[in-house]
Design an enzyme around this catalytic site. Structure first.
Site: not given
Ligand code: AHR
Length: 492
Positions: A175, A297
């Site tokens: 990110e 994610e």
């Molecule tokens: O999964 C929780 C958080 O969500 C992670 O650390 C990040 O990459 C995302 O914003």
């Protein structure tokens, strides 16, 4: 009751379902690593070198193919050398992203690699771009994968690991448009090119380098990555998307209205739009599908359970989450030509976890059971599976909810069909016609319950899989799907 005509054409292959689509994510966040996975060697909880046996066994049972670590946001503040060597000498740090707690680094590279070996999965490691440097990243790769003589291999040997590990998946930052450095796409693309240059393939190890990808519908990010990154040095671009209708009021995991259920599902189903549109951009630059979309994610993100640390992201998991998982995994299967990996967030005790732990107790969530129902898809070929649909909820901007979700695949002459009925009230009656495949009914299983149903430490088996009865004869399939259910069918 609503009737559906389903058509499956086994000769029309949509893509190969990389097992890694069924991947998971583990971060130094709340009780994911500590307590959830790692309890230390002195714990009374049965463990192997500090790693919980019950959790390893449960993850093996759903054939977890790949595990991402150490973050997430944590990855861009992680300095790997702090997590090696004698535990008592390891540096302590603040976990600034997740509760400001002290991270004692007792779980580091060696422990993670052992965890993956125990599960039998591929490690997927994310390097630090946000607050690290090129040298730190290149040395980590040297430490893990080089077999010759070098300062890093000497260090690894001193720490008890003589032979290098195999490492395939390596993420260059996390990110970086946000917590990983607040970068613009153009700047990150240049950094990626620089960092990846020094991520070498040592001793026969071949790294699949994965670039930070877009947040949700940031199509500009994908466009820039596809323009700027060199195909020969990029195996994947990582999309992150959480289904959250309102970030300022995320709602409870276990208490919700029917309206909230359908709204949330419309956000889950939005994954179809995201994957389609990002793929359209990628197709323009990469019609050969050299670069994959890695959804590393995804999942539901609610308010934390009352009384728990807000920085730990601990939430319950109901049949609603099971339907979300079923929808998403069907989407990934259907798009498997472009989607080469996906990692649900996160594996234990955080967000849409498949496992929850409380001291020595462990429960499997409804989401876990969906991964169990879908595991036969891993490594199969996704085949054409079509049915007209009914829209249960029609929101704006492609946020809608179909009544039925489906996908089908073939592996070793076995066809696996997975279906979900998203309706809370109506049964779905399916009449299927299967072309290009001749077999008999193997087995069928179902996960169904009232939508709020979930497992607790006092009642760990409220939501569970049961055998199911379907009819299959002369290439005709007949299945009744109760409201709020997920079904898996195998034909041999
Ligand atoms: O999964 C929780 C958080 O969500 C992670 O650390 C990040 O990459 C995302 O914003």
């Amino acid at each position: 009751m609503k009737e559906f005509h389903l058509l499956i054409n086994a000769e029309d292959v949509l893509g190969h379902i990389n097992p890694e689509i069924y991947g998971h994510f583990s971060e130094h966040l709340g009780h994911c690593i500590y307590e959830g996975i790692y309890v230390g060697e002195d714990s009374k909880i049965p463990n192997i070198h500090g790693i919980r046996k019950d959790v390893v066994d449960a993850l093996k049972a759903i054939r977890v193919p790949v595990l991402r670590w150490p973050g997430g946001c944590f990855a861009d503040e992680y300095h790997w050398k702090d997590g090696i060597g004698k535990k008592s000498s390891r540096k302590k740090m603040i976990n600034t992203n997740w509760g400001g707690l002290v991270e004692d680094n007792s779980f580091g590279t060696h422990e993670f690699m052992e965890l993956c070996e125990l599960i039998g999965c591929e490690p997927y490691i994310t390097g630090n771009v946000g607050s690290g440097n090129v040298r730190e990243m290149t040395e980590w790769i040297e430490y893990m994968t080089f077999d010759g003589i070098s300062p890093m291999t000497e260090l690894r040997r001193e720490n008890g690991q003589n032979t290098p590990w195999k490492l395939k998946y390596f993420g260059i930052g996390n990110e970086n448009w946000g917590g990983g450095g607040t970068m613009r796409a153009e700047y990150y693309a240049d950094l990626y090119r620089q960092y990846q240059t020094f991520c070498k393939n040592y001793s026969g190890n071949e790294l699949w380098k994965i670039a930070c990808g877009p947040s949700a519908n940031d199509y500009h990010w994908t466009e820039v990555m596809m323009q700027q990154l060199q195909k020969e040095h990029t195996k994947g671009i990582a999309l992150h998307y959480y289904c959250v209708p309102d970030w300022n009021a995320k709602g409870s995991a276990a208490e919700f209205t029917e309206d909230e259920y359908y709204t949330l599902l419309s956000y889950a189903n939005y994954m179809e739009t995201l994957v389609t549109r990002h793929s359209e951009i990628m197709n323009r630059y990469d019609p050969e599908h050299t670069i994959g979309l890695v959804v590393d994610e995804w999942g539901c993100w609610y308010e934390v359970e009352p009384g728990t640390n807000p920085g730990f992201l601990y939430q319950q998991n109901t049949m609603r989450d099971a339907i979300v998982a079923a929808l998403n995994l069907n989407i990934f299967n259907r798009h498997s030509k472009r989607v080469i990996m996906a990692n649900i967030a996160q594996v234990v005790n955080v967000l849409q976890a498949v496992i929850l732990t409380e001291n020595e107790k462990m429960i499997l969530t409804p989401t876990y059971h969906v991964f169990d129902l879908y595991k036969e898809h891993q490594g199969g070929d996704a085949v054409y599976c079509y049915h007209p649909n009914i829209t249960l909820y029609d929101g704006t901007n492609d946020h809608n909810v179909p009544m039925l979700s489906s996908s089908a695949s073939i592996k070793n002459d076995v066809m696996t069909i997975t279906l979900a009925n998203c309706s809370l009230h109506e049964e779905a009656e399916l009449h299927g016609q299967i072309y290009g495949f001749h077999g008999t009914l193997g087995s069928a299983r179902i996960l169904t319950n009232e939508v709020h149903a979930h497992n607790t430490f006092d009642s760990p088996d409220t939501v569970h899989i049961e055998p199911y009865t379907v009819e299959y004869k002369d290439n005709h399939l007949h299945v009744s799907l109760p409201p709020c259910s997920v079904v898996e069918i195998n034909l041999h």
